[in-house]
Design an enzyme around this catalytic site. Structure first.
Site, PDB file in Angstrom:
ATOM      1  N   ASP A  70       0.840  -1.191   0.000  1.00 41.33           N
ATOM      2  CA  ASP A  70       0.000   0.000   0.000  1.00 41.33           C
ATOM      3  C   ASP A  70       0.881   1.249   0.000  1.00 41.33           C
ATOM      4  O   ASP A  70       1.924   1.278  -0.650  1.00 41.33           O
ATOM      5  CB  ASP A  70      -0.911  -0.060   1.241  1.00 41.33           C
ATOM      6  CG  ASP A  70      -2.245   0.615   1.026  1.00 41.33           C
ATOM      7  OD1 ASP A  70      -2.265   1.851   0.921  1.00 41.33           O
ATOM      8  OD2 ASP A  70      -3.284  -0.083   0.977  1.00 41.33           O
ATOM      9  N   ASP A  89      10.376  -0.263   1.290  1.00 41.02           N
ATOM     10  CA  ASP A  89       9.841   0.876   0.563  1.00 41.02           C
ATOM     11  C   ASP A  89      10.296   0.775  -0.885  1.00 41.02           C
ATOM     12  O   ASP A  89      11.470   1.021  -1.200  1.00 41.02           O
ATOM     13  CB  ASP A  89      10.337   2.176   1.199  1.00 41.02           C
ATOM     14  CG  ASP A  89       9.666   3.413   0.613  1.00 41.02           C
ATOM     15  OD1 ASP A  89       9.260   3.368  -0.560  1.00 41.02           O
ATOM     16  OD2 ASP A  89       9.565   4.430   1.333  1.00 41.02           O
ATOM     17  N   ASP A  94      14.245   1.979   0.004  1.00 44.48           N
ATOM     18  CA  ASP A  94      14.914   1.778   1.278  1.00 44.48           C
ATOM     19  C   ASP A  94      14.090   0.869   2.179  1.00 44.48           C
ATOM     20  O   ASP A  94      13.138   0.232   1.719  1.00 44.48           O
ATOM     21  CB  ASP A  94      15.207   3.120   1.967  1.00 44.48           C
ATOM     22  CG  ASP A  94      13.955   3.958   2.212  1.00 44.48           C
ATOM     23  OD1 ASP A  94      12.886   3.364   2.477  1.00 44.48           O
ATOM     24  OD2 ASP A  94      14.031   5.196   2.153  1.00 44.48           O
ATOM     25  N   HIS A 103      -3.456   5.945   3.992  1.00 46.68           N
ATOM     26  CA  HIS A 103      -4.296   4.810   3.607  1.00 46.68           C
ATOM     27  C   HIS A 103      -3.757   3.479   4.126  1.00 46.68           C
ATOM     28  O   HIS A 103      -4.494   2.681   4.712  1.00 46.68           O
ATOM     29  CB  HIS A 103      -4.404   4.780   2.090  1.00 46.68           C
ATOM     30  CG  HIS A 103      -5.335   3.754   1.552  1.00 46.68           C
ATOM     31  ND1 HIS A 103      -4.921   2.506   1.188  1.00 46.68           N
ATOM     32  CD2 HIS A 103      -6.659   3.808   1.291  1.00 46.68           C
ATOM     33  CE1 HIS A 103      -5.955   1.812   0.710  1.00 46.68           C
ATOM     34  NE2 HIS A 103      -7.017   2.581   0.774  1.00 46.68           N
ATOM     35  N   ILE A 121      -7.859   1.586  19.237  1.00 46.69           N
ATOM     36  CA  ILE A 121      -8.751   0.561  18.714  1.00 46.69           C
ATOM     37  C   ILE A 121      -8.161  -0.826  18.917  1.00 46.69           C
ATOM     38  O   ILE A 121      -7.070  -0.986  19.453  1.00 46.69           O
ATOM     39  CB  ILE A 121      -9.030   0.785  17.218  1.00 46.69           C
ATOM     40  CG1 ILE A 121      -7.726   0.630  16.410  1.00 46.69           C
ATOM     41  CG2 ILE A 121      -9.656   2.147  16.977  1.00 46.69           C
ATOM     42  CD1 ILE A 121      -7.932   0.527  14.915  1.00 46.69           C
ATOM     43  N   ASN A 200     -14.256   0.765  -6.200  1.00 38.22           N
ATOM     44  CA  ASN A 200     -15.298   1.694  -5.759  1.00 38.22           C
ATOM     45  C   ASN A 200     -16.003   2.425  -6.897  1.00 38.22           C
ATOM     46  O   ASN A 200     -16.426   3.562  -6.746  1.00 38.22           O
ATOM     47  CB  ASN A 200     -14.681   2.743  -4.828  1.00 38.22           C
ATOM     48  CG  ASN A 200     -14.005   2.134  -3.623  1.00 38.22           C
ATOM     49  OD1 ASN A 200     -14.376   1.066  -3.154  1.00 38.22           O
ATOM     50  ND2 ASN A 200     -12.995   2.811  -3.116  1.00 38.22           N
ATOM     51  N   VAL A 215      -9.126 -13.715  -2.949  1.00 39.68           N
ATOM     52  CA  VAL A 215     -10.438 -13.440  -2.380  1.00 39.68           C
ATOM     53  C   VAL A 215     -10.720 -11.966  -2.657  1.00 39.68           C
ATOM     54  O   VAL A 215      -9.966 -11.087  -2.218  1.00 39.68           O
ATOM     55  CB  VAL A 215     -10.489 -13.712  -0.866  1.00 39.68           C
ATOM     56  CG1 VAL A 215     -11.885 -13.437  -0.332  1.00 39.68           C
ATOM     57  CG2 VAL A 215     -10.068 -15.141  -0.565  1.00 39.68           C
ATOM     58  N   SER A 260     -11.373  -0.680   0.082  1.00 39.02           N
ATOM     59  CA  SER A 260     -10.071  -0.739   0.754  1.00 39.02           C
ATOM     60  C   SER A 260     -10.223  -1.085   2.226  1.00 39.02           C
ATOM     61  O   SER A 260      -9.359  -1.727   2.814  1.00 39.02           O
ATOM     62  CB  SER A 260      -9.362   0.617   0.665  1.00 39.02           C
ATOM     63  OG  SER A 260      -8.732   0.809  -0.551  1.00 39.02           O
TER      64      SER A 260
END
Length: 405
Positions: A70, A89, A94, A103, A121, A200, A215, A260
């Site tokens: 992501d 990354d 790096d 996100h 949470i 979306n 999936v 997402s």
């Protein structure tokens, strides 16, 4: 270059929508002493997906590694730093896949935010580890060949589950269903469960070619009804909560809507099944076969039920969770030594927080979801007053189509 649609908004997956962010404040935390997660009551998705029931029954994902491919992850977030394994990354080349967008951090929190630490949470897969792999820049764009390399890297370094809350856009959209990412996912299927957001656009669309064992996840609201923005029609699809989902973001916690946000609920379910000893093929089959069919045929196999999937697998057997190895040092991602100094931000009465509104997922909020992603500003009491309120909608420039599902 194929442009990948990344996280929080994008064309053509719908307009950007505001999302509220609760910034962490440096105040004493009463919740820390009690070992509770002060925002847990606002995570309806854990109940609707069966993840809460599974955890209550003792299901865990200890040592299971979920690669979040992501925009990276906030490596210092107090609800995530303790569950990170070394990542990569691929944007900057790096070993510091820090999140410049928000996100990826949100996705990671749904899966594995630390439970019972007095902060924020709870994640859906207690004990799971997050492998942050950054392939999308701050604007949410990337290259499909790079993402294919990232998938292979993640599997080679011990990923048991791969979460892909992204997809292609532009003229190469059709071509990629046979391109480098498609091939990398086929190669990964025997070693990891691949979970992909459906998209979306509110359209009928197949995410990957039929030979890819993934999936695919559509989004529903808190009422269990299909979100207006969710793509449908992939024969491998199931549904999971994806409207007004509260999770971690850089600097605190926030709500986002989109497929997402639905995908990581399924990734958490897959992690629980792997933790119970399932192989990838068995886990994929159980996620689909134990989903609850509904009266809406657009929801594929139906709404996931993680507790039912874990029960169907039977008693725990011997398992050998991955020993993920990365090119970075685990100390790069260590938790802060004094987490008690961080208060859990809250929009509950008496809490202290600063509302803020960055760009949200590309999904348009479900108008029937009761508030959904367009949160109005809350008036909060406490020692710290509101310090800033900002609203912005990021626009996609010509030729740049970030696409975060």
């Amino acid at each position: 270059m194929t442009v990948l649609r990344g996280p929080c908004r994008a064309r053509p997956w719908g307009p950007a929508v505001p999302v509220a962010l609760l910034l962490t404040l440096l105040l004493p935390s009463a919740a820390a002493a009690s070992g509770t997660d002060p925002l847990r009551a606002r995570q309806y998705g854990l109940e609707l997906s069966g993840l809460a029931d599974a955890a209550d029954a003792g299901a865990r994902a200890d040592g299971v590694v979920v690669a979040v491919i992501d925009t990276g992850v906030d490596l210092d977030h107090p609800d995530l730093a303790g569950v990170l394994v070394p990542g990569r990354d691929f944007v900057d080349g790096d070993t510091r896949p820090d999140d410049e967008n928000g996100h990826g951090t949100h996705v990671a929190g749904v899966i594995a935010a630390v439970s019972g630490n007095g902060v924020g949470i709870a994640g859906g897969a207690p004990g799971a580890r997050i492998m942050p792999v950054r392939v999308l820049g701050a604007d949410g764009t990337g290259d499909s060949a790079v993402i294919a390399d990232a998938v292979r890297w993640a599997v080679d370094h011990g990923a048991d589950v791969i979460n892909l809350s992204l997809g292609d856009t532009g003229p190469a959209d059709r071509l990629r269903k046979g391109g480098p990412l498609d091939l990398a996912l086929r190669e990964a299927a025997d070693l990891a469960v691949v979970v992909a957001a459906a998209g979306n656009d509110g359209q009928v669309e197949r995410v990957y070619r039929a030979g890819v064992s993934a999936v695919v996840v559509e989004a529903v609201g808190s009422d269990g009804q299909l979100a207006a923005f969710s793509n449908v029609g992939d024969p491998r699809s199931v549904a999971a909560p994806g409207v007004d989902i509260l999770s971690t973001v850089p600097g605190g916690y926030g709500r986002m809507s989109g497929t997402s946000m639905a995908a990581p609920h399924v990734a958490a379910e897959a992690a629980l099944l792997i933790g119970r000893g399932a192989d990838p093929a068995t886990a994929r089959g159980l996620i689909t076969s134990t989903a609850h069919a509904t009266d809406d045929p657009r929801l594929g196999a139906g709404l996931i039920d993680a507790a039912a999937a874990v029960r169907a697998l039977g008693p725990p057997g011997p398992s050998a969770p991955s020993s993920a190895s990365g090119s970075g040092s685990p100390s790069d991602h260590s938790a802060p030594s004094d987490q008690s100094a961080l208060s859990a931000p809250s929009d509950l009465p008496g809490g202290s927080a600063t509302p803020y509104t960055p760009a949200a997922d590309s999904g348009t909020p479900d108008p029937g979801a009761g508030g959904a992603a367009l949160l109005g500003l809350s008036l909060l009491s406490g020692a710290a007053l509101l310090t800033a309120v900002a609203l912005f909608l990021r626009r996609t420039g010509p030729g740049r189509h970030p696409r975060h599902h």
